[in-house]
Design a protein around this motif. Structure first.
Motif, PDB file in Angstrom:
ATOM      1  N   GLY A 108       0.809  -1.221   0.000  1.00  0.00           N
ATOM      2  CA  GLY A 108       0.000   0.000   0.000  1.00  0.00           C
ATOM      3  C   GLY A 108       0.833   1.256   0.000  1.00  0.00           C
ATOM      4  N   SER A 109       0.654   2.090   1.036  1.00  0.00           N
ATOM      5  CA  SER A 109       1.352   3.376   1.102  1.00  0.00           C
ATOM      6  C   SER A 109       2.837   3.220   1.413  1.00  0.00           C
ATOM      7  N   GLY A 110       3.319   1.984   1.539  1.00  0.00           N
ATOM      8  CA  GLY A 110       4.747   1.744   1.724  1.00  0.00           C
ATOM      9  C   GLY A 110       5.535   1.853   0.433  1.00  0.00           C
ATOM     10  N   ALA A 111       4.862   2.220  -0.652  1.00  0.00           N
ATOM     11  CA  ALA A 111       5.516   2.288  -1.958  1.00  0.00           C
ATOM     12  C   ALA A 111       6.563   3.389  -2.117  1.00  0.00           C
ATOM     13  N   PRO A 112       6.388   4.603  -1.567  1.00  0.00           N
ATOM     14  CA  PRO A 112       7.298   5.716  -1.892  1.00  0.00           C
ATOM     15  C   PRO A 112       8.792   5.436  -1.773  1.00  0.00           C
ATOM     16  N   PRO A 113       9.309   4.933  -0.635  1.00  0.00           N
ATOM     17  CA  PRO A 113      10.762   4.730  -0.569  1.00  0.00           C
ATOM     18  C   PRO A 113      11.265   3.665  -1.530  1.00  0.00           C
ATOM     19  N   LEU A 114      10.424   2.681  -1.848  1.00  0.00           N
ATOM     20  CA  LEU A 114      10.851   1.634  -2.765  1.00  0.00           C
ATOM     21  C   LEU A 114      10.804   2.115  -4.212  1.00  0.00           C
ATOM     22  N   LEU A 115       9.879   2.999  -4.541  1.00  0.00           N
ATOM     23  CA  LEU A 115       9.881   3.611  -5.869  1.00  0.00           C
ATOM     24  C   LEU A 115      11.116   4.493  -6.037  1.00  0.00           C
ATOM     25  N   LYS A 116      11.511   5.172  -4.973  1.00  0.00           N
ATOM     26  CA  LYS A 116      12.744   5.966  -5.006  1.00  0.00           C
ATOM     27  C   LYS A 116      13.949   5.045  -5.211  1.00  0.00           C
ATOM     28  N   PHE A 117      13.902   3.867  -4.601  1.00  0.00           N
ATOM     29  CA  PHE A 117      14.979   2.889  -4.768  1.00  0.00           C
ATOM     30  C   PHE A 117      15.046   2.417  -6.222  1.00  0.00           C
ATOM     31  N   VAL A 118      13.883   2.162  -6.829  1.00  0.00           N
ATOM     32  CA  VAL A 118      13.843   1.754  -8.236  1.00  0.00           C
ATOM     33  C   VAL A 118      14.500   2.821  -9.108  1.00  0.00           C
ATOM     34  N   GLU A 119      14.202   4.081  -8.809  1.00  0.00           N
ATOM     35  CA  GLU A 119      14.786   5.183  -9.571  1.00  0.00           C
ATOM     36  C   GLU A 119      16.307   5.192  -9.443  1.00  0.00           C
ATOM     37  N   GLU A 120      16.817   5.021  -8.227  1.00  0.00           N
ATOM     38  CA  GLU A 120      18.265   5.033  -8.001  1.00  0.00           C
ATOM     39  C   GLU A 120      18.940   3.827  -8.650  1.00  0.00           C
ATOM     40  N   ALA A 121      18.225   2.700  -8.689  1.00  0.00           N
ATOM     41  CA  ALA A 121      18.800   1.471  -9.236  1.00  0.00           C
ATOM     42  C   ALA A 121      19.040   1.560 -10.739  1.00  0.00           C
ATOM     43  N   GLN A 122      18.313   2.459 -11.411  1.00  0.00           N
ATOM     44  CA  GLN A 122      18.452   2.597 -12.864  1.00  0.00           C
ATOM     45  C   GLN A 122      19.890   2.844 -13.293  1.00  0.00           C
ATOM     46  N   SER A 123      20.603   3.634 -12.503  1.00  0.00           N
ATOM     47  CA  SER A 123      21.959   4.040 -12.885  1.00  0.00           C
ATOM     48  C   SER A 123      23.042   3.221 -12.194  1.00  0.00           C
ATOM     49  N   THR A 124      22.654   2.106 -11.561  1.00  0.00           N
ATOM     50  CA  THR A 124      23.623   1.268 -10.857  1.00  0.00           C
ATOM     51  C   THR A 124      23.929   0.025 -11.685  1.00  0.00           C
ATOM     52  N   PRO A 125      25.189  -0.202 -12.051  1.00  0.00           N
ATOM     53  CA  PRO A 125      25.550  -1.322 -12.927  1.00  0.00           C
ATOM     54  C   PRO A 125      25.149  -2.687 -12.371  1.00  0.00           C
ATOM     55  N   GLY A 126      24.600  -3.522 -13.243  1.00  0.00           N
ATOM     56  CA  GLY A 126      24.317  -4.907 -12.899  1.00  0.00           C
ATOM     57  C   GLY A 126      23.151  -5.135 -11.968  1.00  0.00           C
ATOM     58  N   VAL A 127      22.305  -4.132 -11.764  1.00  0.00           N
ATOM     59  CA  VAL A 127      21.184  -4.267 -10.837  1.00  0.00           C
ATOM     60  C   VAL A 127      19.901  -4.597 -11.598  1.00  0.00           C
ATOM     61  N   SER A 128      19.156  -5.572 -11.085  1.00  0.00           N
ATOM     62  CA  SER A 128      17.822  -5.865 -11.608  1.00  0.00           C
ATOM     63  C   SER A 128      16.836  -5.790 -10.449  1.00  0.00           C
ATOM     64  N   VAL A 129      15.640  -5.292 -10.742  1.00  0.00           N
ATOM     65  CA  VAL A 129      14.651  -5.053  -9.696  1.00  0.00           C
ATOM     66  C   VAL A 129      13.303  -5.647 -10.088  1.00  0.00           C
ATOM     67  N   THR A 130      12.746  -6.451  -9.184  1.00  0.00           N
ATOM     68  CA  THR A 130      11.366  -6.902  -9.300  1.00  0.00           C
ATOM     69  C   THR A 130      10.581  -6.194  -8.206  1.00  0.00           C
ATOM     70  N   TYR A 131       9.591  -5.420  -8.625  1.00  0.00           N
ATOM     71  CA  TYR A 131       8.829  -4.566  -7.706  1.00  0.00           C
ATOM     72  C   TYR A 131       7.421  -5.126  -7.542  1.00  0.00           C
ATOM     73  N   LEU A 132       7.068  -5.479  -6.301  1.00  0.00           N
ATOM     74  CA  LEU A 132       5.739  -5.998  -6.006  1.00  0.00           C
ATOM     75  C   LEU A 132       4.950  -4.958  -5.220  1.00  0.00           C
ATOM     76  N   LEU A 133       3.714  -4.709  -5.647  1.00  0.00           N
ATOM     77  CA  LEU A 133       2.828  -3.810  -4.911  1.00  0.00           C
ATOM     78  C   LEU A 133       1.583  -4.583  -4.520  1.00  0.00           C
ATOM     79  N   GLY A 134       1.269  -4.579  -3.231  1.00  0.00           N
ATOM     80  CA  GLY A 134       0.107  -5.303  -2.741  1.00  0.00           C
ATOM     81  C   GLY A 134      -0.957  -4.363  -2.212  1.00  0.00           C
ATOM     82  N   ALA A 135      -2.230  -4.744  -2.417  1.00  0.00           N
ATOM     83  CA  ALA A 135      -3.352  -3.939  -1.933  1.00  0.00           C
ATOM     84  C   ALA A 135      -4.568  -4.844  -1.768  1.00  0.00           C
ATOM     85  N   ARG A 136      -5.614  -4.282  -1.180  1.00  0.00           N
ATOM     86  CA  ARG A 136      -6.829  -5.072  -0.998  1.00  0.00           C
ATOM     87  C   ARG A 136      -7.560  -5.304  -2.310  1.00  0.00           C
TER      88      ARG A 136
END
Length: 254
Positions: A108-136
């Motif tokens: 739910g609302s725990g998304a903001p810091p992890l979306l920021k992490f996804v953004e930072e990961a874009q420019s980091t070599p060799g990083v892959s990200v699977t992002y899960l968002l859960g809600a009711r």
């Protein structure tokens, strides 16, 4: 308190109780925030609200804010042109390493810091990200296209099965962990979800970091209101992101 001054640029409703609020600096913007760090948003005549930075662009700050009462109710109703104050950033954020396969769990609302992490990961070599968002339900999911646009593999879970995997986000994570190898599991959301994610990390032998929530007032380790029970750690200076090792060591007096 001394604040950096910001003007509300826009306020967009994402779900029934979650808004995206964008601020624009009118003097000196705050320093760059790392994914998982937080700031204190000051609303005149209301008070302060701790918030994770979702996106930061030169003189802009983007927040995703959930209305859970108190100052948050006023924050989601900020109007374009209103003036607010911001201090920070504070705390410790998520660790980002090269050549790492990350599994992110956003409840739910725990998304903001992890979306920021996804953004930072874009420019980091060799990083892959699977992002899960859960809600009711599907109506409570948000910013999925934004996560995809930043290069993440995006999957969702809903309790009622209206979109994606039917069930809890931790059940979806368990399925993925049993099917593929991940180097790290990061989570942010309700504490029950965080505890379940920690159990998964231990079971599958995966490095874990989680962003926790407590009542934050001073943000500098003075008032002691944000202590993590059983650990003696202060969320505002020692967290809000803690590794599994740190939490277990603190509980055992380490």
């Amino acid at each position: 308190m001394w604040y950096h001054h910001y003007r509300v640029s826009s306020n967009t409703q994402l779900t029934s109780n979650i808004h995206r609020v964008v601020l624009e600096s009118t003097d000196t913007p705050i320093s760059k925030a790392k994914a998982g760090e937080f700031v204190m948003l000051y609303i005149p005549a209301v008070g302060e609200l701790p918030l994770s930075v979702f996106k930061q662009k030169e003189e802009e700050l983007h927040f995703v804010i959930e209305d859970y009462g108190g100052a948050s109710s006023r924050a989601v109703n900020l109007h374009k042109g209103e003036m607010v104050g911001v201090r920070g950033p504070y705390g410790r954020g998520f660790t980002l390493k090269q050549n790492t396969n990350y599994l992110l769990l956003a409840g739910g609302s725990g998304a903001p810091p992890l979306l920021k992490f996804v953004e930072e990961a874009q420019s980091t070599p060799g990083v892959s990200v699977t992002y899960l968002l859960g809600a009711r339900s599907a109506s409570e999911l948000f910013l999925l296209d934004e996560a995809r646009s930043m290069g993440a593999r995006v999957m969702v879970s809903t309790d009622d099965g209206s979109m994606g995997y039917k069930g809890l986000i931790t059940q979806l994570a368990e399925k993925l962990l049993s099917e593929a190898t991940y180097d790290a599991l990061y989570a942010c959301g309700p504490e029950q979800m965080l505890l379940a994610a920690m159990s998964l990390a231990k079971r599958f032998g995966v490095y874990f970091e989680g962003s926790f929530v407590r009542d934050v007032r001073c943000a500098v380790g003075v008032c002691g209101l944000c202590v993590m029970e059983g650990t003696g750690r202060l969320l505002c200076v020692d967290g809000p992101v803690f590794s599994l090792h740190e939490l277990e060591a603190a509980q055992h007096g380490g």
